[in-house]
Structures are given as C-alpha cells and as structure tokens.
Enzyme design. Structure first.
Site, PDB file in Angstrom:
ATOM      1  N   ASP A   1       0.851  -1.182   0.000  1.00 45.82           N
ATOM      2  CA  ASP A   1       0.000   0.000   0.000  1.00 45.82           C
ATOM      3  C   ASP A   1       0.894   1.243   0.000  1.00 45.82           C
ATOM      4  OD1 ASP A   1      -3.158   0.397   0.411  1.00 45.82           O
ATOM      5  OD2 ASP A   1      -2.124   2.104   1.316  1.00 45.82           O
TER       6      ASP A   1
ATOM      7  N   ASP B   1       6.711   3.272  -1.711  1.00 45.01           N
ATOM      8  CA  ASP B   1       7.183   4.646  -1.550  1.00 45.01           C
ATOM      9  C   ASP B   1       7.933   5.165  -2.769  1.00 45.01           C
ATOM     10  OD1 ASP B   1       9.397   3.083  -1.251  1.00 45.01           O
ATOM     11  OD2 ASP B   1       9.916   3.776   0.765  1.00 45.01           O
TER      12      ASP B   1
ATOM     13  N   ASP C   1      -7.239  -4.397  -6.056  1.00 42.66           N
ATOM     14  CA  ASP C   1      -8.492  -3.866  -5.513  1.00 42.66           C
ATOM     15  C   ASP C   1      -8.309  -2.352  -5.440  1.00 42.66           C
ATOM     16  OD1 ASP C   1     -10.954  -3.602  -4.224  1.00 42.66           O
ATOM     17  OD2 ASP C   1     -10.070  -3.873  -2.243  1.00 42.66           O
TER      18      ASP C   1
ATOM     19  N   CYS D   1     -15.217  -1.288  -5.734  1.00 38.68           N
ATOM     20  CA  CYS D   1     -16.503  -1.271  -5.022  1.00 38.68           C
ATOM     21  C   CYS D   1     -17.328  -0.104  -5.569  1.00 38.68           C
ATOM     22  CB  CYS D   1     -16.313  -1.181  -3.512  1.00 38.68           C
ATOM     23  SG  CYS D   1     -15.316   0.214  -2.958  1.00 38.68           S
TER      24      CYS D   1
END
Length: 405
Positions: A259, A286, A304, A357
C-alpha cells in the site's frame, strides 16, 4: 417511541461535526458514543442509527424543512434540531413539546413528503452530479440501484477458517445470543440477524471472524489462489481481502501486501496477528522502484483499486456529500495508472483480479476493456462479475479475472 433530550442532543452534536466541521461520520459517532459510558445499548443504537439515517436522507430532509440544498450550506444548531425533528415525524414519532421543535407542523411535513416523490434526486437524497452520472451510466437500472444503496447495510462477517469453520462459528455466536444466517454461494459469510456491537465479542477478539461484506468476500475467491503460491495484494489497505487470501491459502505460500500508506499496513499487521495469518509480508510503495523490483514475480495479483466507493454508500452515506464529480474523474486516471504499472508484477501465465466497489461501468468494465486494448494481446479476460446492490442486497462490486499470456 419517546424521545429523550440528551440522546437527540447527541445526534445534533454528531451532525454538527459531520456537516459543519466536515468530519467523517463513523469517527464522529465512535467518539460521541465513547463520551458517555452511562448510555446503554439502546441509547447508543438510537444515536448511531439516527445520525446515520439523517446523513443518508440529508437532502430529502432539507427539502422537507424548506431549506435549499447546496454544497455551501452550513446548518445552524437550530436548523439541526428541526432537521432531526422532521426526521422523527417521517418515522411517525410524536414530537415532545420542546422549544427546539417549535414551528414544525406534521401536516405540512407530510405534504412535502408527497411533493418530494416527484423529484428523484430529492426523494433518493443524492447530489445533482451523482443523479446525472448514475442515469448516464446505468440508464433504467439507476433507479433500483440508488434505492438499494439508500437502505441500511446488513452486518456481515467472514468466518476465519484459519481458526474455525463457518458452522462452528455460527453455533458459538448463537450461544452468545448472536443469531446469524448463511449467505448462498458465499461459504464463509454470515449475516447478523440483529444489529449489535460485534467488536466487543470475545470471538472477534480471538480472531474467529472479521467484518467483511458478502460481496467483498467474493473478490478473494475470484483470484483462485492455491496454498503454495506467491501472491501480491497491491492495494491492500488495512487488509480485509489480504486476510481472506491468507485463509484461502491455509497460511502456506506467501502474500506480499502493499500500500502507499504505512498506517494501513500497520493496522493490517495487527489484524493478521489476531487472525493467526502467518504468510503475510507488508511492503510500503514509496517509489516506483518497489514495483520494478517485483517484476514478473507473482503467481496471482490482486488490484483492488481506489475508486469512488459508490457501491458501498449503504455503509458510508456521508461519502456522497463529501465527494465531487472531479474526484471520480481523477480516480479513473489513478486506476489506469495502477493497471498499467502494477500488472508488470505478474508472471507469464499468472492470473490477476481487478476489482472496484463501484457501481459505475466507467470505473470497472470500461477500465478492463481499455487495459486489454493497451496490452495488445498480452492479457486475456477469463471471467468478470458484477454484483448489484439491488439484486444481492449487499455492496456493489465489480471484479474481473485476467491471465497474462
């Protein structure tokens, strides 16, 4: 139902923080509930449910109060008391004789309710831009989808098969007076039959389950992971799907959870420890070098991607008031960059799932078509699935499984 002044005041305070101070609804409600330990379960439920419902029906309630909805509107506390009062009238609640409710006339409110039914963006309580983009992209299906997204979200949990089975968990919860029902075709999903603070359950603290919508649980299954594989979850966030993948892989093989925000990965590590998920390594993105070092290294890749979140408005009703159309347009560019750059981490013959989503095809199906055209035959679409809130009763999701040739 009899209204209690201190509870209504708590709802008004929550709404002030959400609409005037521009704080996130879930964080506001959490802090307000913590502010008075004397409140019982029923009191806390009243505050949480009424705050969320007023947020959900904000534009509609402004209309009933004859207040024009604009982004620049900042309600006074006097306005907020009247907005909550009108909400209670819409629920057929008789208002107490409080000064704050002076000037609210039920007959007039019900006349305005009938009038609101003629204006979809008012009756369904959504900003103009959302109504326009929804109709443009979904056509005749938009009416049913926005209606479904305005219903309260069910509480769905995922049984952690690293520690238990769905049936065993269901029996344990029933012994704790937490009845659940199974979800067809989603074997680890259980829906709570009554709302409660499930986080206080010892079974949650012992890692037997996670809160995860039934639609979200289908993403991990879509990736078709196997125990010995090397899997990359490239937009892992706080790790809901990462933990599901660990369970599907039976703690074997390796998952690299990535992430761009370290605090999310720190939260993932805490959750992994509770869940006994031992095959997860976290990695902060990063720089572009992180992606380059992992080139052609994954048997499976989960993307996702960040999205508008318009498929999860049931549980995040304040998002529609905080979001603008330019955010949706910008996030589409981010999605394309992630698809283009992160797909390099997949081995030849490996499979990748792209998921959002969102209910919008422009964030989902159209992005996959664009990617396939850009790759000029290097990838093939194996399967795609669209989960409709109107048809399923759960969150709106899109997922596509692709193979790198």
């Amino acid at each position: 139902m009899r209204l209690h002044r201190n509870l209504v005041a708590a709802v008004v305070e929550a709404l002030h923080q959400i609409f005037v101070e521009k704080k996130y609804a879930d964080k506001v409600i959490e802090k307000i509930l913590q502010s008075n330990p004397k409140w019982g379960a029923r009191d806390r439920a009243f505050i949480a449910e009424n705050t969320y419902e007023v947020v959900r029906w904000w534009r509609w309630l402004l209309f009933l109060n004859e207040i024009e909805y604009t982004d620049a509107y900042f309600p006074t506390r006097e306005d907020l008391w009247k907005i909550v009062g009108v909400w209670q009238i819409s629920l057929q609640t008789q208002l107490p004789d409080w000064q704050e409710f002076t000037g609210i006339y039920p007959k007039k409110v019900f006349q305005k309710i009938e009038e609101s039914k003629k204006i979809r963006k008012v009756f369904q309580s959504i900003p103009d831009w959302l109504d326009e983009i929804g109709e443009k992209e979904l056509g005749k299906f938009w009416e049913k989808e926005i209606y479904a997204l305005n219903q309260s979200a069910p509480v769905v949990i995922r049984a952690n098969t690293l520690k238990t089975t769905p049936l065993r968990l269901q029996n344990l919860l029933l012994q704790s007076d937490i009845p659940t029902v199974e979800v067809k075709n989603v074997p680890t999903a259980l829906v709570l039959q009554k709302r409660m603070n499930i986080f206080s359950s010892p079974h949650f603290k012992n890692g037997l389950f996670e809160i995860q919508d039934a639609s979200s649980q289908q993403v991990g299954t879509m990736l078709e992971v196997e125990p010995a594989m090397r899997v990359i979850d490239a937009c892992a966030g706080a790790g809901g799907k990462t933990l599901h993948l660990a369970a599907l892989m039976e703690n074997k093989g390796k998952i690299i959870a990535m992430d761009v925000e370290q605090w999310k990965l720190d939260e993932l590590q805490k959750r992994a420890k509770r869940a006994n998920a031992q095959n997860i390594e976290t990695k902060l993105i990063d720089s572009s070098k992180v992606i380059k070092r992992l080139e052609a290294s994954a048997d499976r890749l989960l993307l996702d991607v960040p999205c508008s979140g318009l498929g999860v408005l049931k549980r995040n009703p304040d998002a529609k008031w905080k979001m603008q159309l330019n955010f949706v347009e910008n996030i589409k560019k981010t999605q394309r960059e992630i698809l283009q750059n992160y797909s390099s981490m997949l081995k030849k013959g490996g499979k990748m799932v792209y998921a959002t989503c969102s209910i919008l095809p422009s964030e989902s199906e159209e992005q996959v078509r664009w990617f396939l055209s850009e790759q000029k035959g290097d990838f093939e679409l194996l399967e795609e699935k669209r989960i409709s809130p109107a048809q399923s009763g759960f969150d709106g999701f899109y997922m596509a499984r692709l193979r790198k040739k």
